[in-house]
Design a protein around this motif. Structure first.
Motif, PDB file in Angstrom:
ATOM      1  N   LYS A 152      -8.452   6.735 -10.673  1.00 41.80           N
ATOM      2  CA  LYS A 152      -7.992   5.700 -10.177  1.00 41.80           C
ATOM      3  C   LYS A 152      -8.475   4.337 -11.404  1.00 41.80           C
ATOM      4  O   LYS A 152      -7.898   3.662 -10.972  1.00 41.80           O
ATOM      5  CB  LYS A 152      -8.677   5.106  -8.874  1.00 41.80           C
ATOM      6  N   GLU A 212      -3.708   9.514   0.090  1.00 40.96           N
ATOM      7  CA  GLU A 212      -4.429   9.699   0.610  1.00 40.96           C
ATOM      8  C   GLU A 212      -4.670  11.021  -0.024  1.00 40.96           C
ATOM      9  O   GLU A 212      -3.612  12.235  -0.274  1.00 40.96           O
ATOM     10  CB  GLU A 212      -4.748   9.403   2.383  1.00 40.96           C
ATOM     11  N   ASN A 233       1.580   4.969   4.426  1.00 38.14           N
ATOM     12  CA  ASN A 233       1.444   3.434   5.103  1.00 38.14           C
ATOM     13  C   ASN A 233       2.809   3.340   4.644  1.00 38.14           C
ATOM     14  O   ASN A 233       3.584   2.844   5.475  1.00 38.14           O
ATOM     15  CB  ASN A 233       0.608   3.125   4.223  1.00 38.14           C
ATOM     16  N   ARG A 252      -3.593   5.139  -6.867  1.00 41.52           N
ATOM     17  CA  ARG A 252      -4.741   4.724  -6.079  1.00 41.52           C
ATOM     18  C   ARG A 252      -4.511   4.795  -4.511  1.00 41.52           C
ATOM     19  O   ARG A 252      -5.994   5.033  -4.097  1.00 41.52           O
ATOM     20  CB  ARG A 252      -4.489   3.466  -7.022  1.00 41.52           C
ATOM     21  N   ASP A 253      -3.889   4.749  -4.135  1.00 40.58           N
ATOM     22  CA  ASP A 253      -3.121   4.900  -3.054  1.00 40.58           C
ATOM     23  C   ASP A 253      -3.266   5.773  -2.157  1.00 40.58           C
ATOM     24  O   ASP A 253      -3.640   5.795  -0.756  1.00 40.58           O
ATOM     25  CB  ASP A 253      -1.907   3.795  -2.615  1.00 40.58           C
ATOM     26  N   SER A 294      -6.800  14.048  -3.092  1.00 36.07           N
ATOM     27  CA  SER A 294      -5.599  12.299  -3.802  1.00 36.07           C
ATOM     28  C   SER A 294      -7.182  12.490  -5.299  1.00 36.07           C
ATOM     29  O   SER A 294      -7.241  13.249  -5.488  1.00 36.07           O
ATOM     30  CB  SER A 294      -7.433  11.109  -2.894  1.00 36.07           C
ATOM     31  N   ARG A 321      -0.503   1.829  -8.812  1.00 31.10           N
ATOM     32  CA  ARG A 321      -1.351   1.646  -7.390  1.00 31.10           C
ATOM     33  C   ARG A 321      -0.774   2.376  -6.355  1.00 31.10           C
ATOM     34  O   ARG A 321      -1.218   3.348  -5.477  1.00 31.10           O
ATOM     35  CB  ARG A 321       0.175   0.448  -6.762  1.00 31.10           C
ATOM     36  N   THR A 371       0.712  -1.346   0.164  1.00 31.00           N
ATOM     37  CA  THR A 371      -0.569  -0.121   0.139  1.00 31.00           C
ATOM     38  C   THR A 371       0.971   1.284  -0.325  1.00 31.00           C
ATOM     39  O   THR A 371       1.545   1.759   0.880  1.00 31.00           O
ATOM     40  CB  THR A 371      -0.709   0.515   1.404  1.00 31.00           C
ATOM     41  N   TYR A 372       0.987   1.808  -1.246  1.00 24.52           N
ATOM     42  CA  TYR A 372       1.710   3.172  -1.023  1.00 24.52           C
ATOM     43  C   TYR A 372       0.837   4.453  -1.191  1.00 24.52           C
ATOM     44  O   TYR A 372       1.535   5.622  -1.450  1.00 24.52           O
ATOM     45  CB  TYR A 372       2.201   2.965  -2.322  1.00 24.52           C
ATOM     46  N   SER A 373       0.188   4.375  -0.003  1.00 29.44           N
ATOM     47  CA  SER A 373      -0.633   6.222   0.306  1.00 29.44           C
ATOM     48  C   SER A 373       0.916   6.139   1.600  1.00 29.44           C
ATOM     49  O   SER A 373       1.802   6.218   2.316  1.00 29.44           O
ATOM     50  CB  SER A 373      -1.319   5.217   1.286  1.00 29.44           C
TER      51      SER A 373
END
Length: 289
Positions: free
Chosen positions: A140, A205, A80, A202-203, A134, A199, A75-77
């Motif tokens: 996304k 935030e 995280n 999409r991640d 985001s 990815r 998860t590349y937020s």
């Protein structure tokens, strides 16, 4: 002082994190360096030789960049990624540290400070990004298409390394073959990086909001280039207004790639800041020639 660097990779949260560690002296404070988007610890190579005169220095390649992992399942937020940085440092028995975040590294730094304010003694944000939403739900959804990663790769190839580097430095004379190769190499080795970037899209935030920033009491030094075309000075001024214990310094004749453009000046600012960070900073801005 000549660099004596320990390099390696550690598995954290199902991702490999590449690190470079300079100096391991328990009597010295530790600085953790986090780079920007599409970059790596390579971007700090001119700053680190200055910093190791006074500090232990650990530079990380944030996933999926540089030599860190590019696993599509991670998860590349920013939240995280910050959590993985904390767990990596805990595994190295690094409890208290100050953090230096350049560009996207500033966003990760703020997420880390918000979630673990007890760990970070001081923060230095070098043109730290902020106030970004985001991505849209439509974007996304598009990122799930089978050939989206090839589209990202094609876009970066069309824009070209020369154009991208000229966009991040004020003086194009600074661009040399070492810089070109250092920034482009991680994108030539494997296709995995482009899949991971999809990815990451999409991640991502929403960045920390004004009320969240105002709750951060960690002393923060904000350093900006007057001619930053990537993260304009306006962002630094907004952060200065929202971070209650912050100081803003503006460097003249400087663009976005601060660690490359003004390493000696930034070292002096950091050294001075860490010696005076306990002071109550007022709403002020300095300009340095």
């Amino acid at each position: 002082m000549e660099r004596q660097t320990i390099i390696g990779r550690e598995r954290v949260d199902n991702i490999d994190i590449y690190f470079e560690y300079d100096r391991m002296d328990d009597s010295l404070p530790t600085l953790v360096l986090l780079h920007g988007f599409l970059s790596s610890s390579f971007s700090f190579r001119k700053l680190v030789p200055h910093l190791i005169k006074e500090f232990n220095v650990i530079s990380l390649d944030l996933p999926p960049f540089g030599q860190s992992g590019k696993d599509y399942r991670y998860t590349y937020s920013f939240r995280n990624i910050a959590k993985s940085v904390v767990r990596f440092l805990a595994g190295k028995n690094i409890g208290k540290f100050s953090i230096i975040g350049h560009s996207m590294g500033g966003q990760v730094s703020l997420q880390l400070i918000q979630s673990h304010p007890d760990l970070v003694e001081h923060a230095i944000l070098l043109a730290g990004s902020g106030y970004q939403p985001s991505y849209s739900e439509k974007m996304k959804l598009v990122s799930y298409l089978p050939f989206f990663s090839f589209g990202i790769k094609g876009y970066l190839q069309r824009s070209g390394i020369e154009k991208n580097l000229k966009n991040v430095v004020h003086d194009p004379a600074l661009i040399d073959d070492e810089m070109r190769q250092g920034y482009i190499r991680p994108f030539m080795e494997k296709h995995d990086i482009f899949r991971a970037l999809g990815r990451m899209l999409r991640d991502k935030e929403v960045d920390l909001l004004k009320d969240e920033l105002r709750d951060i009491l960690t002393p923060c030094l904000l350093v900006w280039g007057r001619h930053d075309r990537v993260v304009p000075l306006e962002i630094g001024q907004r952060l200065h207004g929202d971070l209650p214990n912050s100081e803003l310094v503006v460097l003249e004749d400087t663009g976005h790639l601060l660690p490359e453009e003004k390493p000696a000046e930034i070292y002096q600012l950091i050294k001075q800041f860490l010696g005076t960070a306990a002071l109550d900073f007022g709403p002020k801005e300095h300009a340095h020639e």
